[in-house]
Design an enzyme around this catalytic site. Structure first.
Site, PDB file in Angstrom:
ATOM      1  N   SER A   1       1.034  -6.538   1.273  1.00  0.00           N
ATOM      2  CA  SER A   1       2.180  -7.413   1.497  1.00  0.00           C
ATOM      3  C   SER A   1       2.713  -7.950   0.159  1.00  0.00           C
ATOM      4  O   SER A   1       3.059  -7.175  -0.720  1.00  0.00           O
ATOM      5  CB  SER A   1       1.796  -8.536   2.463  1.00  0.00           C
ATOM      6  OG  SER A   1       2.916  -9.236   2.922  1.00  0.00           O
TER       7      SER A   1
ATOM      8  N   GLU B   1       6.965  -2.240  11.668  1.00  0.00           N
ATOM      9  CA  GLU B   1       7.115  -3.467  10.885  1.00  0.00           C
ATOM     10  C   GLU B   1       8.410  -3.428  10.082  1.00  0.00           C
ATOM     11  O   GLU B   1       8.851  -2.369   9.633  1.00  0.00           O
ATOM     12  CB  GLU B   1       5.925  -3.684   9.962  1.00  0.00           C
ATOM     13  CG  GLU B   1       5.703  -2.625   8.903  1.00  0.00           C
ATOM     14  CD  GLU B   1       4.659  -3.070   7.884  1.00  0.00           C
ATOM     15  OE1 GLU B   1       4.760  -4.209   7.391  1.00  0.00           O
ATOM     16  OE2 GLU B   1       3.743  -2.279   7.593  1.00  0.00           O
TER      17      GLU B   1
ATOM     18  N   HIS C   1       2.061  -5.002  10.547  1.00  0.00           N
ATOM     19  CA  HIS C   1       1.909  -5.419   9.160  1.00  0.00           C
ATOM     20  C   HIS C   1       0.432  -5.530   8.769  1.00  0.00           C
ATOM     21  O   HIS C   1      -0.341  -6.260   9.402  1.00  0.00           O
ATOM     22  CB  HIS C   1       2.607  -6.767   8.974  1.00  0.00           C
ATOM     23  CG  HIS C   1       2.752  -7.202   7.553  1.00  0.00           C
ATOM     24  ND1 HIS C   1       3.454  -6.488   6.615  1.00  0.00           N
ATOM     25  CD2 HIS C   1       2.282  -8.302   6.901  1.00  0.00           C
ATOM     26  CE1 HIS C   1       3.421  -7.122   5.451  1.00  0.00           C
ATOM     27  NE2 HIS C   1       2.704  -8.211   5.599  1.00  0.00           N
TER      28      HIS C   1
END
Length: 327
Positions: A169, A263, A293
């Site tokens: 991320s 996502e 995610h």
């Protein structure tokens, strides 16, 4: 599991496991609404967000290897983090892990389960860096800490060719930004980079456009932008540490980017992989259909996550083999 391959793209079709379905259900009724509603301009809202992320990261009850805390002086200041899988010796092959969560939450502790599994699978210790988080600290604090951690590893006797950088991320965004910083400093790139659901466009415009075609069970582009704004408020998005898509080049390390097919950030990895390859770099892209995610966190219960980590193993084994052959 069906795999459809292009030159360097792999669209991996899987049937959602019961554990994946339960995670999606929990995200829809708890995580996504909480992230949308929490007021990040207040301390209570920030604490609430961090608690939500702790639950999301630690819900799998993953086995953890012992960790050794690091608080040392690096070439550009203090570096804080932990060794997982035992402190490394000079010359050892190591993983440098950068956790995610929007620059505002999580820590090496929340990710220690995944980091432990990577250490076990790849047979090398992991240095998980703890960087300064928003909203107390803003850009470029986290970027400075990540750079300093890498330089500290080199100072400890680890060659760049012995370091594999990984991040998820926002941690993936930091990892890509680190490569740009190393280029500017004239420091050798790591052996490879692995990104899980990496942020590429910090403005979230790519995610917003992609979100019109899929429904992200975890976070919307609007919420993601609001979260990251706590770190990036006032920042110049043309800065190459942030605009990593505009800083691709053939000098960057070989990469493996994994993303979920459901996502909003999925198109970030797709755009980056295409841009890097067009610039002459090497980037393998895996899009795991219907996955969410950073689904790799669910490896203790999710067969899809275990398969994704199997792919990471193969990628790193290939990197190691190539380095041994050219040494």
């Amino acid at each position: 599991m069906a795999v459809h391959t292009g030159a360097d793209d792999h669209v991996i079709t899987v049937r959602r496991s019961p554990a994946a379905l339960m995670t999606i259900w929990a995200s829809r009724i708890f995580v996504r609404p909480m992230l949308w509603l929490l007021p990040l301009h207040s301390p209570i809202g920030v604490l609430g967000y961090r608690f939500t992320q702790v639950v999301a990261c630690r819900m799998w009850l993953a086995a953890m290897l012992p960790a050794t805390r690091v608080d040392a002086t690096g070439p550009k200041g203090r570096t804080v983090g932990e060794w997982v899988g035992g402190p490394a010796q000079p010359g050892d092959r190591v993983i440098y892990y950068i956790h995610g969560s929007g620059y505002i939450s999580c820590s090496p502790w929340t990710h220690r389960g995944l980091v432990s599994e990577l250490s076990r699978r790849l047979h090398r210790p992991v240095y998980a860096v703890r960087y300064r988080r928003a909203p107390k600290y803003r850009f470029p604090a986290a970027h400075d800490d990540v750079l300093n951690g890498y330089l500290w590893l080199i100072e400890q006797g680890h060659r760049p060719a012995d370091i594999v950088v990984m991040g998820d991320s926002a941690g993936g965004h930091l990892a890509l930004g680190l490569c740009v910083q190393l280029r500017e400093l004239g420091v050798d790139q790591p052996a490879a980079l692995v990104g899980f659901s990496s942020v590429v466009d910090p403005t979230w415009q790519l995610a917003q456009a992609h979100g019109e075609h899929i429904w992200d069970q975890f976070v919307s582009a609007r919420t993601g932008r609001r979260i990251m704004h706590t770190y990036l408020v006032g920042a110049d998005f043309s800065d190459p540490r942030l605009n990593v898509l505009g800083a691709v080049g053939p000098d960057l390390p070989p990469m493996l980017l994994q993303t979920g097919g459901s996502e909003a950030l999925g198109s970030d990895s797709e755009h980056y992989a295409a841009a890097l390859r067009s610039a002459g770099g090497r980037c393998e892209l895996e899009v795991w259909s219907d996955m969410f995610h950073v689904f790799q966190m669910g490896y203790p219960r999710m067969s899809e996550a275990r398969s994704a980590l199997d792919s990471v193993e193969r990628f790193i084994e290939n990197i190691d083999t190539n380095h041994t052959a050219t040494a």
